[in-house]
Design an enzyme around this catalytic site. Sequence first.
Site: not given
Lengths: 807, 284
Positions: A238, A385-386, A761
Amino acid sequence: MKDEITRDDRVANLKGMGCSRKRVEDARFTQGKGNYVDDIKLDGMLFGDFVRSPYAHARIKNIDISAAMEVPGVLAVLTAKDLEPLGLHWMPTLAGDKQMVLADGKVLFQGQEVAFVVAEDRYAAADGIEAVEVDYEELPVIVDPFEALKSDVVLREDTVQDGKPVDGAHGPRKHHNHIFTWEAGDKEPTEEVIANAEVVAEETMYYHRTHPCPLETCGCVASMDKVNGKLTLWGTFQAPHAIRTVVSLISGIEEHNIRVISPDIGGGFGNKVGAYPGYVCSVVASIVTGKPVKWIEDRMDNLMTTAFARDYWMTGKISATKEGKITGLHCHVTADHGGFDACADPTKFPAGFMNICTGSYDIPTAFLEVDGVYTNKAPGGVSYRCSFRVTEAVYFIERMIEVLAIKLDMDAAELRRINFIKKEQFPYKAALGWEYDSGDYHTAWDKALKTVDYDGLRAEQAQRVEDFKAGKTRSLMGIGLSFFTEIVGAGPVKNCDILGLGMFDSCEIRIHPTGSAIARLGTISQGQGHATTFAQILASEIGLPADSITIEEGDTDTAPYGLGTYGSRSTPVAGAATAMAGRKIRAKAQMIAAYLLEVHDDDVEFDVDRFVVKGAPERFKTMKEIAFAAYNQAIPGIEPGLEAVSYYDPPNMTYPFGAYVCVMDIDVDTGVTDIRRFYALDDCGTRINPMIIEGQVHGGLTEALAVALGQEIAYDDMGNVKTGTLMDFFLPTAWEVPNYETDYTVTPSPHHPIGAKGVGESPHVGGVPCFSNAVQDAFRAFGNTHTNMPHDHWRIWKTANALGLHD
Amino acid sequence: MIPAAFEYYRPTDLAGALSILEEHGDDARVMAGGHSLIPMMKLRMADVPHLIDLQDVEGLGGIEVSGDSIRLGAMVTQSDIINHAALTEAAPILREAALQIADPQVRYMGTVGGNVANGDPGNDMPGLMQCLDASFTLVGPDGSREVDAREFYEAAYMTAREDEEILTAVTIPLPKGGYAYEKQKRKIGDYATAAAAVQLVKDGESCSAASIAMTNLSDTPVYCEAAGAALVGTTLDDAAIKAAVAAMLGGIDPSEDNRGPIAFKTHVAGVILRRAIERAWSRA
């Protein structure tokens, strides 16, 4: 030249910001033509795989590789002893700790990497793994962080010197199994406010351990070219540039001799931010063998060993007046980090942005304290996802609001309304330090409640409770509310870095002579649709059609340096860089246009896809014409070409927000839930592609549903992972997912070049408390205050049972 | 998740499959759809040096519905069951149950024979077949024999089938009356937290025959003869259903797992059975 088409047509032709341009990526993904790491096949490529520990805590007395070396096709078996001379038996983590690459004398969690078998194919590697004989001596296992802080058992021997705990990366340790204490806010004033408050609500909640579980697991291919000394590393990264720098720092290979490539990535959700032993071992194995080496996790490896998320024990006290005006908030967290502290957080924030836990409310006094603890579990603590620990923070405050509403005997929607930060208070300086950029919470809340007919829902719920008590139904109805404020776009280099790498991002644009372009960014899409949306930003900024703009990411030899994609940072940071680079292009184009039109620079102005002479719109040069002239016409005082690069250091974070409502029916006898309605209003500032936003909201909500209703990484007392396959680890399918209604308001970020805040997110951050609150709310009338997630069937049944609803 | 090396066989007739079984004994296993065996091999929990794929064996397929019975070849898939109109008319409970097994992709491959022969207490078909009083045809070197589904299961993964036998067909007496297959599961693809198969006959206002079996609540499917008996001769009033549920609870022996503790499973088993009985009665 006569202009044949209207201005509206010209805008539409660009497919710029605000239009639901179809995703350019999908042509290859929907045809199975993506190129993922495991699709990479190189001549002579070898496969590596791990011998993993069956025990959660054990001393390694001996590793016998002799039988494995006899397995046909097995070429090498690496152990910590092989890596030690290279200084690679341990590696730095993103959190300032260090982590064993291969077990150095002991193992600290089940599934830990013990030896790396390198073979001609993955079948031979698997047979080789079976043949490695490891002699373990079991040690006492600690899976409870509170027990860890009391235990004499030393998990990490490097934390003790002369019988005393040594300082960690974030200060003194309270105990040998303690990692750090991190504080924000004012301790004594907060305690004083709470001690003297009219009303105080307290609650302890466990945000359970879970896992991002991307469909594609982690993996890499390392290829060391011994002739030219260059290392190429393809991987599910990522943050490819950060990986390049880290590889260089720990291997000693100069950074220009390392090329890191992130090809298509099948979802990341934070799982692919960190560095894993598989990367290091693949690189070493390639250097040793002179051949490319591939390592790909299987699903169990991924769930059991690569970065988990959450695992926060949170205790809160919230004080208010009798009328419900909140006066103070106190939060303590015991954070279970597993065997190594491998959290992916900006260096100065060992608990991420947990200090956003005052949420969307004007809370004058607050204090947060987080204690990180080692246990015999896998390392991680990533932002699933945040943005860094924001799901934990928002879950905490959105539960505390509900708990306070119960204490005050107030409607939870009204309690939120009277405590929201008001529109005119922005930019708002929160008690725990952050400065919220913009917001209009009341408008969003009112719109949400009106759309779902909130009062009607409450009336229906009250009737249902009556019917339940009268024996007419065995189903209860829960109304889940959540109002969240995210903090994304990390971040300003002055306070955000990872391992010393500043968290700016970048964009480099080249306009081709015929009026098309390529732009490269420091981020990397894992399914977010960057190739679609960043082209839209540029189309609006430079007046060339999005369809004529190629977006490229993920190759460190070509892309400008950036810190990658996670924490919803791509649009806030790289999106801003894209707009700023586009504006540099436009500035040069303006000079070229003025020259071509034979007027002064200030006498032309940009209009959609061209520069026009002010007051004479029939006199213009299109961007396409300008591009050609930039390369092919000698223009005095202007060098040829049309390129720009921008490195963007954001002045502040961005603060997207949203209002969610969930309506759920619960079967009291079986614990089965049925989500009847889910309404999600998101305000992510300027909207670049509404279709992609909707897709992001659907995806984030679905992962929120998973976490709230069943997804967990659970351990037994021996430290065995109980949820290591998709049979027991809940990954929702279309069957389990309800219909989502999406809505929006637009409150642009005042400091972002295009006003965008990021959205990927938000739905996860806001969704988890919304689903959870729906479950909790269903039982409020029967005395429930709080129960921990995940709300799977048996835990809901347990709640109902404890409330006497089965009697 | 890589299996150890194995020899793969794909015989075209039953005699061929049996001879390989006989030759290798314990070291050989037959495979139908492979949805249980292959994952176990990939986890290296099942060691199968000789794998005999039954896909090409003649005579193991086919659905036959006659006047008094149904014959399902062992290689009939869940998908075949779902899509067979005459079968659905004759025994709708088969389709209702098959639709609750796993997901469409699994149902294209998963077979009746594999599902009943594997002896996995989580599988849905064994309990269903006990409810329907089915019998299984086992063919071995010494010929063929029939074993009642209600006598077939001994313990988890232990059945009356001998190592050298192949289960070739399932025969079901044509079911009568109302039916229900009720299953609670955490999600698509999951085994049951509790499942109940119920078939009952209504004669006037009262129940003249009832058959009940439960799934994943013991190390074998649980045929609850006493629970069925508790319903026969009653009008299925609340007392009768309570008696049936109580009888069923006496026969199950659930264990704790990620689906929940024993108290929860026991409670859910009662709720599921009650619902199945009520639904079957409404269809009788």
